[in-house]
Design a protein around this motif. Structure first.
Motif, mmCIF file in Angstrom:
data_model
loop_
_atom_site.group_PDB
_atom_site.id
_atom_site.type_symbol
_atom_site.label_atom_id
_atom_site.label_comp_id
_atom_site.label_asym_id
_atom_site.label_seq_id
_atom_site.Cartn_x
_atom_site.Cartn_y
_atom_site.Cartn_z
ATOM 1 N N GLN A 51 0.827 -1.194 0.000
ATOM 2 C CA GLN A 51 0.000 0.000 0.000
ATOM 3 C C GLN A 51 0.869 1.254 0.000
ATOM 4 O O GLN A 51 0.614 2.200 -0.755
ATOM 5 N N ARG A 52 1.926 1.269 0.823
ATOM 6 C CA ARG A 52 2.833 2.418 0.862
ATOM 7 C C ARG A 52 3.517 2.620 -0.490
ATOM 8 O O ARG A 52 3.641 3.751 -0.978
ATOM 9 N N ALA A 53 3.959 1.526 -1.098
ATOM 10 C CA ALA A 53 4.633 1.622 -2.396
ATOM 11 C C ALA A 53 3.683 2.174 -3.451
ATOM 12 O O ALA A 53 4.072 3.034 -4.261
ATOM 13 N N LYS A 54 2.449 1.712 -3.457
ATOM 14 C CA LYS A 54 1.480 2.201 -4.444
ATOM 15 C C LYS A 54 1.136 3.666 -4.192
ATOM 16 O O LYS A 54 0.981 4.440 -5.132
ATOM 17 N N SER A 55 1.024 4.047 -2.940
ATOM 18 C CA SER A 55 0.738 5.454 -2.615
ATOM 19 C C SER A 55 1.871 6.356 -3.064
ATOM 20 O O SER A 55 1.639 7.442 -3.617
ATOM 21 N N ALA A 56 3.112 5.914 -2.839
ATOM 22 C CA ALA A 56 4.269 6.707 -3.264
ATOM 23 C C ALA A 56 4.304 6.825 -4.783
ATOM 24 O O ALA A 56 4.577 7.900 -5.328
ATOM 25 N N SER A 57 4.001 5.741 -5.475
ATOM 26 C CA SER A 57 3.983 5.753 -6.934
ATOM 27 C C SER A 57 2.890 6.680 -7.452
ATOM 28 O O SER A 57 3.098 7.457 -8.390
ATOM 29 N N GLN A 58 1.737 6.622 -6.814
ATOM 30 C CA GLN A 58 0.625 7.474 -7.216
ATOM 31 C C GLN A 58 0.955 8.950 -6.980
ATOM 32 O O GLN A 58 0.684 9.801 -7.832
ATOM 33 N N ALA A 59 1.559 9.263 -5.850
ATOM 34 C CA ALA A 59 1.939 10.644 -5.542
ATOM 35 C C ALA A 59 2.984 11.141 -6.531
ATOM 36 O O ALA A 59 2.947 12.300 -6.979
ATOM 37 N N SER A 60 3.914 10.273 -6.882
ATOM 38 C CA SER A 60 4.958 10.631 -7.836
ATOM 39 C C SER A 60 4.351 10.926 -9.210
ATOM 40 O O SER A 60 4.705 11.905 -9.864
ATOM 41 N N ALA A 61 3.427 10.101 -9.634
ATOM 42 C CA ALA A 61 2.772 10.303 -10.929
ATOM 43 C C ALA A 61 1.937 11.578 -10.909
ATOM 44 O O ALA A 61 1.938 12.348 -11.881
#
Length: 69
Positions: A51-61
């Motif tokens: 979940q943290r990895a996906k949130s970071a990826s989403q924020a980056s995008a």
């Protein structure tokens, strides 16, 4: 006739699931309960990491595609 795979010595061995949500717990020993708790805690940690990895990826995008002001 037996269950699927019983007659075939080369069939893959199917392990029962370690834990099924909502299953009765009456027949489990204290040690089995302890092992299941440890396994579920490890799985929760794995899910939180994903979940943290996906949130970071989403924020980056979102930051990359943010319209210029």
């Amino acid at each position: 006739m037996g269950r699927q795979g019983e007659d075939d010595p080369f069939a893959p061995v199917r392990k029962p699931p370690e834990h099924v949500l909502g299953q009765p717990l009456d027949d489990l020993s204290i040690e089995e309960l302890k092992l299941r708790i440890e396994a579920l805690k490890a799985e929760i940690s794995r899910l939180e990491d994903a979940q943290r990895a996906k949130s970071a990826s989403q924020a980056s995008a979102a930051a990359f595609f943010k319209p210029a002001s």
